[in-house]
Design an enzyme around this catalytic site. Structure first.
Site, mmCIF file in Angstrom:
data_model
loop_
_atom_site.group_PDB
_atom_site.id
_atom_site.type_symbol
_atom_site.label_atom_id
_atom_site.label_comp_id
_atom_site.label_asym_id
_atom_site.label_seq_id
_atom_site.Cartn_x
_atom_site.Cartn_y
_atom_site.Cartn_z
ATOM 1 N N LYS A 43 11.214 -4.332 4.514
ATOM 2 C CA LYS A 43 9.961 -4.068 5.243
ATOM 3 C C LYS A 43 9.438 -5.380 5.836
ATOM 4 O O LYS A 43 9.314 -6.388 5.144
ATOM 5 C CB LYS A 43 8.903 -3.468 4.311
ATOM 6 C CG LYS A 43 9.136 -1.984 4.034
ATOM 7 C CD LYS A 43 8.105 -1.419 3.092
ATOM 8 C CE LYS A 43 6.870 -0.915 3.803
ATOM 9 N NZ LYS A 43 5.950 -0.232 2.843
HETATM 10 O O1 G3P Z 1 3.452 1.733 1.536
HETATM 11 C C1 G3P Z 1 2.708 1.749 2.709
HETATM 12 C C2 G3P Z 1 1.575 2.741 2.728
HETATM 13 O O2 G3P Z 1 2.076 4.016 2.464
HETATM 14 C C3 G3P Z 1 0.358 2.373 1.925
HETATM 15 O O3 G3P Z 1 -0.539 3.416 1.798
HETATM 16 O O4 G3P Z 1 -2.416 4.421 0.574
HETATM 17 O O5 G3P Z 1 -2.188 1.915 0.601
HETATM 18 O O6 G3P Z 1 -2.880 3.151 2.643
HETATM 19 P P1 G3P Z 1 -2.087 3.212 1.382
#
Ligand code: G3P
Length: 213
Positions: free
Chosen positions: A83
């Site tokens: 990533k």
């Molecule tokens: O892993 C990336 C993303 O899915 C993070 O999500 O819930 O921290 O906005 P969130």
């Protein structure tokens, strides 16, 4: 449609894997930090459970640092996807890594033109963060719709990972739009299966079955 789990929690990954419907895992530095474990050992364990892509994120801010981190990460297992944040230096790193056959997932995408840049750089995956856009009163799923349209217009094969999913409706919308992948917390995956009427209906069937004799 592929389902990824957005977690670094081994127990959750095992449970989802047992279901037989887990296609991959996404992690990020925040999710890794929650586990309180040594990074490499944790990723090795996850790669031992999941045969699909296991996404791990670099923490360097410059292209050179990202490239050297990526090269170390892919040594951990054959299914590692790196990533890379959607910043100028990140795009430079993606260009180099994709030319060397290292798969990248360009993350922290919040606009369709950012996604276009990532595809041009050779990203294998793009991660639009829908929940974080919803949080600030923008429609996260509109971003996904626009990215899919742009990629179709030009035939990019970059796969769209709908990320920052908060609820089953995000998964439903992603599926209706034809997004390649939804990466979700374990709780959301559980919610996809459950419906109260299924439980009530099953109880009634089993109660009636007892009367059959
Ligand atoms: O892993 C990336 C993303 O899915 C993070 O999500 O819930 O921290 O906005 P969130």
């Amino acid at each position: 449609m592929k389902f990824f789990l957005d977690t670094a929690n081994v127990e959750q990954i095992r449970k989802a894997s047992e279901l037989g419907l887990l296609d991959g895992v996404t992690t990020n530095p925040t999710l890794i930090s929650r586990e309180g474990r040594e990074f490499k050992g944790l990723i090795e364990e996850i790669c031992g459970i999941v045969s699909g892509p296991v996404n791990t994120e670099v923490v360097s801010r410059d292209a050179e640092g990202m490239i050297s981190e990526a090269k170390e990460l892919v040594k951990i297992a054959g299914n590692i996807v790196v990533k890379i944040p959607l910043i100028r230096e990140g795009l430079k790193a993606v260009k180099v890594l994709s030319a060397e056959g290292i798969k990248t997932n360009v993350t922290l995408c919040f606009s369709p033109v950012q996604a276009l840049m990532a595809a041009k750089a050779g990203a294998a995956y793009i991660s639009p963060f829908v929940g974080r856009l919803d949080d600030i009163s923008h429609r996260g799923m509109e971003l996904v719709e626009q990215i899919i349209a742009i990629y179709e217009n030009y035939g990019y094969d970059t796969e769209v990972i709908v990320a920052s999913i908060r609820n089953p409706l995000h998964v439903l919308d992603a599926a209706l739009m034809g997004a390649d992948i939804a990466t979700m917390p374990y709780g959301v995956m559980e919610h996809l299966i459950n419906h109260p009427l299924t439980g009530i209906g099953l109880e009634k069937f089993l109660a009636d079955w007892k009367k059959v004799g």
